[in-house]
Write an enzyme that holds these catalytic residues in place. Structure first.
Site, PDB file in Angstrom:
ATOM      1  N   ASN A   1       0.802  -1.221   0.000  1.00  0.00           N
ATOM      2  CA  ASN A   1       0.000   0.000   0.000  1.00  0.00           C
ATOM      3  C   ASN A   1       0.839   1.277   0.000  1.00  0.00           C
ATOM      4  O   ASN A   1       0.431   2.285  -0.565  1.00  0.00           O
ATOM      5  CB  ASN A   1      -0.926   0.005   1.218  1.00  0.00           C
ATOM      6  CG  ASN A   1      -1.847  -1.202   1.205  1.00  0.00           C
ATOM      7  OD1 ASN A   1      -2.296  -1.636   0.140  1.00  0.00           O
ATOM      8  ND2 ASN A   1      -2.105  -1.771   2.360  1.00  0.00           N
TER       9      ASN A   1
ATOM     10  N   SER B   1       4.177  12.132   6.707  1.00  0.00           N
ATOM     11  CA  SER B   1       3.849  11.953   8.121  1.00  0.00           C
ATOM     12  C   SER B   1       4.961  12.484   9.007  1.00  0.00           C
ATOM     13  O   SER B   1       6.142  12.460   8.633  1.00  0.00           O
ATOM     14  CB  SER B   1       3.639  10.472   8.417  1.00  0.00           C
ATOM     15  OG  SER B   1       3.557  10.258   9.807  1.00  0.00           O
TER      16      SER B   1
ATOM     17  N   TYR C   1       6.513   2.302   8.734  1.00  0.00           N
ATOM     18  CA  TYR C   1       5.571   3.304   8.216  1.00  0.00           C
ATOM     19  C   TYR C   1       6.303   4.628   7.946  1.00  0.00           C
ATOM     20  O   TYR C   1       6.147   5.224   6.870  1.00  0.00           O
ATOM     21  CB  TYR C   1       4.437   3.500   9.234  1.00  0.00           C
ATOM     22  CG  TYR C   1       3.507   4.628   8.903  1.00  0.00           C
ATOM     23  CD1 TYR C   1       2.510   4.478   7.939  1.00  0.00           C
ATOM     24  CD2 TYR C   1       3.602   5.857   9.554  1.00  0.00           C
ATOM     25  CE1 TYR C   1       1.659   5.512   7.630  1.00  0.00           C
ATOM     26  CE2 TYR C   1       2.746   6.902   9.252  1.00  0.00           C
ATOM     27  CZ  TYR C   1       1.772   6.727   8.291  1.00  0.00           C
ATOM     28  OH  TYR C   1       0.922   7.760   7.984  1.00  0.00           O
TER      29      TYR C   1
ATOM     30  N   LYS D   1       7.079   6.675   4.300  1.00  0.00           N
ATOM     31  CA  LYS D   1       6.763   8.072   4.007  1.00  0.00           C
ATOM     32  C   LYS D   1       8.017   8.841   3.569  1.00  0.00           C
ATOM     33  O   LYS D   1       7.948   9.728   2.698  1.00  0.00           O
ATOM     34  CB  LYS D   1       6.101   8.725   5.217  1.00  0.00           C
ATOM     35  CG  LYS D   1       4.725   8.131   5.562  1.00  0.00           C
ATOM     36  CD  LYS D   1       3.729   8.272   4.409  1.00  0.00           C
ATOM     37  CE  LYS D   1       2.327   7.832   4.788  1.00  0.00           C
ATOM     38  NZ  LYS D   1       1.353   8.009   3.698  1.00  0.00           N
TER      39      LYS D   1
END
Lengths: 276, 276
Positions: B96, B121, B157, B161
């Site tokens: 994703n 983020s 994560y 980013k």
């Protein structure tokens, strides 16, 4: 995580603290140089995609389970395996550079490997050179780029190396690993800074019209085989450093990638330099 | 690439130059806020993984061919679709966030889309907060982190980013795209800066023992729904900027992510602020 003992300079008697070193992509240009120059100093093992004339774990780095056994008992990993061409299209970048690099860091972490030397690339900041050609190669051009400049990837390959550096930083921060990212210039199998075969055509991305332009570029970006081996050895031996991003070139007459950080932080002392 | 006409401030009469805007992940918390606050100003379209009660192209961003039609005739993309949780494991990060974000940038490029607003983020630099808790939340704590600090991802994560930002930079450099990376704090569906449900448990990664510690964190990291909508609108309207990395929070009493760059570069003027 394995104890590494007290900080001891790798150049002192008794040899390095780190000894068992796995090289991924050990059959390539840089891997071959490391096996030649570092084989006496470390217990080297190899991970390669295909079987080799030397002992090697044969597995594809895009398969985490398949590569895990190669990391057993290893103290450091030199991660060279990747699609190395700056023009590499997305499918290979994804498999070999994004997935593969995650798998290598994750396998190292799971095996308790203390440090990883990651073959990053000058293409992480390639746009500075792209914007500067051909004047940037002149001996009296003042431009230099160090490890603190904003990244400017010139390719998906460069993006994949920026990602590898970010991933390495994560393993430093959250898993206590030591990670050394080498933004390597041009290492050549024949060690010739002015390789006639390479002079015959323009390098990828760059539009260098004349042989003279290509000659001055090669003069600036060259790293000798023994100098890259020394730089990797410094990363394996340095006791206190947990994170480094440094450039890898020899002591060339023109240097637009700044190696002072490699000198200061790691003790890199290039023995070679391209001719003027 | 499509002509965008002369530079015209989006706040002048006549409305924005950019009008046809595709939002990926339009069903999420931020997507819902954008549809509510920006729907009058732009011709919004949506790309979502599943069918929605509003009109949407339904396709998975991990499939480039499937999402291409959604980009036809679009002038700007707001790319929100991703696995949003900081603890997301690798397989979902890969599908994703790594593959998906490449596909969105590549689809935008192939369709001649002029600009992409990318939901990055604060977790790209999450380790600064991680190292600072809980003192960093105090009203008189002087620490602030701007867009120039070295990245320190706190998670896969966060790495994904950082990769998205590097990829965005590549599309700026090599394909003439305009890319805006928003390191967003905490936007909440109910717009409550001190949401009782969130106060009940410690946020991911951080070890905040008391409700008071969690309260002061939420006060510092909150961005209201209309403020994130305004910030995205600024990215869509600003005429001359080709690349931006900015933080997204409201005008909170304590701010350790620096929004002065968003104010100066984009004209962001937050209308809300968490209570002291």
């Amino acid at each position: 995580m394995r104890e590494t003992g007290t900080a001891r300079d790798g150049s002192s008697d008794g040899g390095p603290v780190i000894r068992r070193v796995l090289i991924t992509g050990a059959e390539g240009t840089i891997g071959t140089a490391l096996r030649e120059y570092l084989g006496d100093r470390y217990a080297l093992s190899a991970l390669t995609k295909e079987s080799q004339p030397f002992p090697s774990h044969v597995a594809d780095i895009s398969d985490l389970d398949a590569i895990l056994p190669a990391f057993d008992g290893v103290e450091a990993v030199v991660h060279l395996a990747a699609s190395p061409a700056v023009e590499t299209p997305w499918p290979s970048i994804l498999q070999n550079n994004l997935i593969g690099t995650y798998n290598v860091f994750e396998a190292a972490h799971r095996a308790g490997v203390e440090r990883v030397v990651f073959a990053s690339s000058n293409h992480v900041i390639g746009m500075y050179e792209f914007d500067g050609v051909p004047d940037i190669y002149a001996l009296d051009d003042p431009r230099t780029y160090d490890h603190t400049v904003e990244i400017r990837p010139d390719s998906l390959y460069g993006v994949s190396k920026a990602y590898g550096e970010a991933l390495g930083r994560y393993y430093v921060e959250r898993h206590g690993m030591k990670v050394f990212c080498l933004r390597i210039g041009s290492v050549r199998g024949n060690d010739d800074p002015l390789d006639p075969e390479m002079l015959a055509s323009s390098p990828a991305l760059l539009d260098l019209a004349t042989e003279e332009e290509r000659r001055v570029r090669m003069r600036a970006t060259w790293q000798s085989r023994r100098d890259i081996a020394q730089l990797v050895g410094r990363c394996l031996d340095v006791p206190e450093v947990t994170w480094a991003v440094v450039y890898g070139i020899s002591d060339n007459p023109r240097q637009f990638w700044d190696i002072s950080h490699a000198r200061d932080l790691l003790g890199y002392e290039p023995q070679d330099g391209a001719p003027e």
